[in-house]
Design a protein around this motif. Structure first.
Motif, PDB file in Angstrom:
ATOM      1  N   ALA A   7      53.716  41.460  38.782  1.00  0.00           N
ATOM      2  CA  ALA A   7      53.667  40.102  39.343  1.00  0.00           C
ATOM      3  C   ALA A   7      53.454  40.117  40.835  1.00  0.00           C
ATOM      4  N   SER A   8      53.628  41.264  41.487  1.00  0.00           N
ATOM      5  CA  SER A   8      53.485  41.315  42.940  1.00  0.00           C
ATOM      6  C   SER A   8      52.031  41.385  43.367  1.00  0.00           C
ATOM      7  N   LEU A   9      51.130  41.622  42.403  1.00  0.00           N
ATOM      8  CA  LEU A   9      49.720  41.691  42.761  1.00  0.00           C
ATOM      9  C   LEU A   9      49.142  40.291  42.891  1.00  0.00           C
ATOM     10  N   SER A  10      47.907  40.236  43.346  1.00  0.00           N
ATOM     11  CA  SER A  10      47.323  38.928  43.668  1.00  0.00           C
ATOM     12  C   SER A  10      46.763  38.186  42.465  1.00  0.00           C
ATOM     13  N   LEU A  11      46.759  38.798  41.276  1.00  0.00           N
ATOM     14  CA  LEU A  11      46.309  38.077  40.099  1.00  0.00           C
ATOM     15  C   LEU A  11      47.217  36.886  39.877  1.00  0.00           C
ATOM     16  N   ALA A  12      46.656  35.708  39.717  1.00  0.00           N
ATOM     17  CA  ALA A  12      47.480  34.518  39.445  1.00  0.00           C
ATOM     18  C   ALA A  12      46.892  33.771  38.275  1.00  0.00           C
ATOM     19  N   LEU A  57      47.470  23.367  36.942  1.00  0.00           N
ATOM     20  CA  LEU A  57      47.338  24.821  37.027  1.00  0.00           C
ATOM     21  C   LEU A  57      48.487  25.425  37.857  1.00  0.00           C
ATOM     22  N   VAL A  58      49.145  26.490  37.365  1.00  0.00           N
ATOM     23  CA  VAL A  58      50.304  27.164  38.040  1.00  0.00           C
ATOM     24  C   VAL A  58      50.219  28.707  38.114  1.00  0.00           C
ATOM     25  N   ALA A 111      39.511  28.996  31.482  1.00  0.00           N
ATOM     26  CA  ALA A 111      40.068  29.987  32.394  1.00  0.00           C
ATOM     27  C   ALA A 111      39.015  30.243  33.475  1.00  0.00           C
ATOM     28  N   ILE A 112      39.450  30.286  34.727  1.00  0.00           N
ATOM     29  CA  ILE A 112      38.512  30.465  35.834  1.00  0.00           C
ATOM     30  C   ILE A 112      39.068  31.457  36.844  1.00  0.00           C
ATOM     31  N   ILE A 113      38.212  31.903  37.747  1.00  0.00           N
ATOM     32  CA  ILE A 113      38.637  32.668  38.912  1.00  0.00           C
ATOM     33  C   ILE A 113      38.307  31.835  40.140  1.00  0.00           C
ATOM     34  N   SER A 114      39.290  31.644  41.004  1.00  0.00           N
ATOM     35  CA  SER A 114      39.100  30.872  42.228  1.00  0.00           C
ATOM     36  C   SER A 114      39.915  31.495  43.341  1.00  0.00           C
ATOM     37  N   GLY A 115      39.272  31.727  44.476  1.00  0.00           N
ATOM     38  CA  GLY A 115      39.989  32.307  45.608  1.00  0.00           C
ATOM     39  C   GLY A 115      40.545  33.685  45.308  1.00  0.00           C
ATOM     40  N   GLY A 116      39.872  34.431  44.437  1.00  0.00           N
ATOM     41  CA  GLY A 116      40.322  35.776  44.107  1.00  0.00           C
ATOM     42  C   GLY A 116      41.457  35.810  43.099  1.00  0.00           C
ATOM     43  N   THR A 118      43.060  34.464  39.177  1.00  0.00           N
ATOM     44  CA  THR A 118      42.683  34.009  37.848  1.00  0.00           C
ATOM     45  C   THR A 118      43.551  32.831  37.444  1.00  0.00           C
ATOM     46  N   PHE A 119      42.925  31.778  36.924  1.00  0.00           N
ATOM     47  CA  PHE A 119      43.631  30.583  36.493  1.00  0.00           C
ATOM     48  C   PHE A 119      43.337  30.326  35.014  1.00  0.00           C
TER      49      PHE A 119
END
Length: 370
Positions: A7-12, A57-58, A111-116, A118-119
């Motif tokens: 969870a500490s990585l930038s994947l969201a 989206l969260v 599902a999308i990728i935005s600002g690096g 994942t949503f």
């Protein structure tokens, strides 16, 4: 090969709920609050928001840390595997279908990728993982439950109330929340009327002032969130006077003169090459009447300055602390009292807006985010 990420990585990841948000609100969406088992989720950077399909989206940290699921990333196939217990979800970027325990299911966003980051859609993922989800439209809040809490007490916003380890000034508030630290409660109040009978703490306001009811407070909090979504997010490469108009729309408009000052700030953002991102999260149970006609909503904030030439007037704020040397690319967080007022007499309950003198730095606590 499947790669599990912490969870500490930038994947969201983000989950969707119907909200009924208007197209005007969707243009610059205020972040959405998420309450799980009575406790608000404080997202560290990327915030919950509403997509073009009116779905909320969260972030993925929520899934890994709060729902105890394994979250992965498969770069070759652009898929996001999620596992908890015997439940398996496989989401594909750009697709509105997912594999759930080997069977294809459809949801009504993508599902999308935005600002690096994942949503992906929430109600879908949350319910597959065994949670129940409700939506408080007036408060723009997703209420997620993973367990029964028959003995627990909750406030009208679904927040868990605590009765131990109370702050020194607990009597100033209608109740004390489990997810709010004592330092936020014990922060000093803003400059107030010298006559103590003129000023009122939150417990007094909720018990004696008719305007302090949920339907009104939800409107005030919505305006504050919308204001913060504009106020604390600016990019010199894209900002224009529409930003000024949007900010001004959420403020008390005694006359049109303030708009020209906001537009001058827009020019300064371009000149000073300012890029910043942040959010403002107001707490409805923590409102203070200063006795001068102003109501101050205690709010949590988080802000990061990615670029600027001079450390001057980085925010549209007459109290901006030029003696603070903000570091670029560093998140700062804290608590502040945001000033609301109205120019309407009589039944003013729905009319409070951000006062022209509102400041992030007039009465605040701030530190670098850990």
């Amino acid at each position: 090969m499947k790669k599990w990420v912490s969870a500490s990585l930038s994947l969201a990841m983000f989950f969707g709920l119907a909200t009924g948000i208007s197209s005007a609100q969707a243009k610059t969406p205020a972040f959405v609050s998420v309450v799980m088992d009575g406790e608000k989720i404080w997202f560290p950077d990327a915030q919950a928001f509403v997509d073009e399909n009116s779905r909320t989206l969260v972030p993925v940290r929520f899934v890994a840390e709060k729902m105890n699921a394994k979250v992965g990333w498969e770069a070759e196939t652009m898929t996001v595997p999620i596992e908890r217990g015997d439940q398996r979800i496989l989401l594909t970027i750009g697709e509105s279908t997912a594999m759930v325990n080997g069977k294809e299911e459809t949801f009504d966003t993508k599902a999308i990728i935005s600002g690096g980051r994942t949503f992906v859609p929430l109600r879908f993922v949350s319910e597959v993982l065994g949670a129940t989800v409700k939506w408080d439209d007036a408060a723009s809040t997703a209420l997620i439950s993973t367990r029964e809490g028959a003995e627990a007490k909750y406030d009208q916003w679904g927040r868990l109330i605590r009765t131990i380890d109370l702050p020194k000034n607990a009597k100033d508030y209608p109740y004390i929340l489990a997810d709010v630290p004592n330092e936020m409660y014990e922060m000093k109040y803003p400059h107030s009327h010298p006559d103590p009978t003129e000023r009122k703490v939150s417990s007094e306001l909720y018990s004696t002032i008719p305007e302090f009811k949920k339907e009104n407070v939800d409107i005030w909090m919505s305006r504050l969130k919308a204001f913060g979504a504009v106020w604390l997010n600016a990019d010199y490469q894209t900002i224009d006077y529409n930003w000024a108009d949007e900010l001004f729309a959420n403020k008390v408009q005694l006359n049109g003169s303030e708009l020209k000052y906001i537009k001058r700030y827009v020019d300064w953002v371009k000149e000073n090459h300012i890029q910043m991102e942040g959010y403002l999260d107001p707490e409805p149970s923590m409102i203070y009447d200063d006795g001068f006609g102003g109501y101050h909503v205690r709010s949590k904030f988080r802000i990061k300055f990615d670029a600027f030439t001079n450390n001057e007037r980085l925010i549209y704020d007459t109290w901006f602390p030029n003696d603070v040397a903000f570091e670029k690319g560093v998140w700062y967080e804290g608590y502040t009292d945001i000033y609301l007022s109205t120019n309407v007499g009589g039944n003013w309950g729905r009319t409070l807006k951000v006062d022209p003198q509102a400041s992030l730095f007039r009465n605040y606590l701030m530190k670098k985010a850990g």
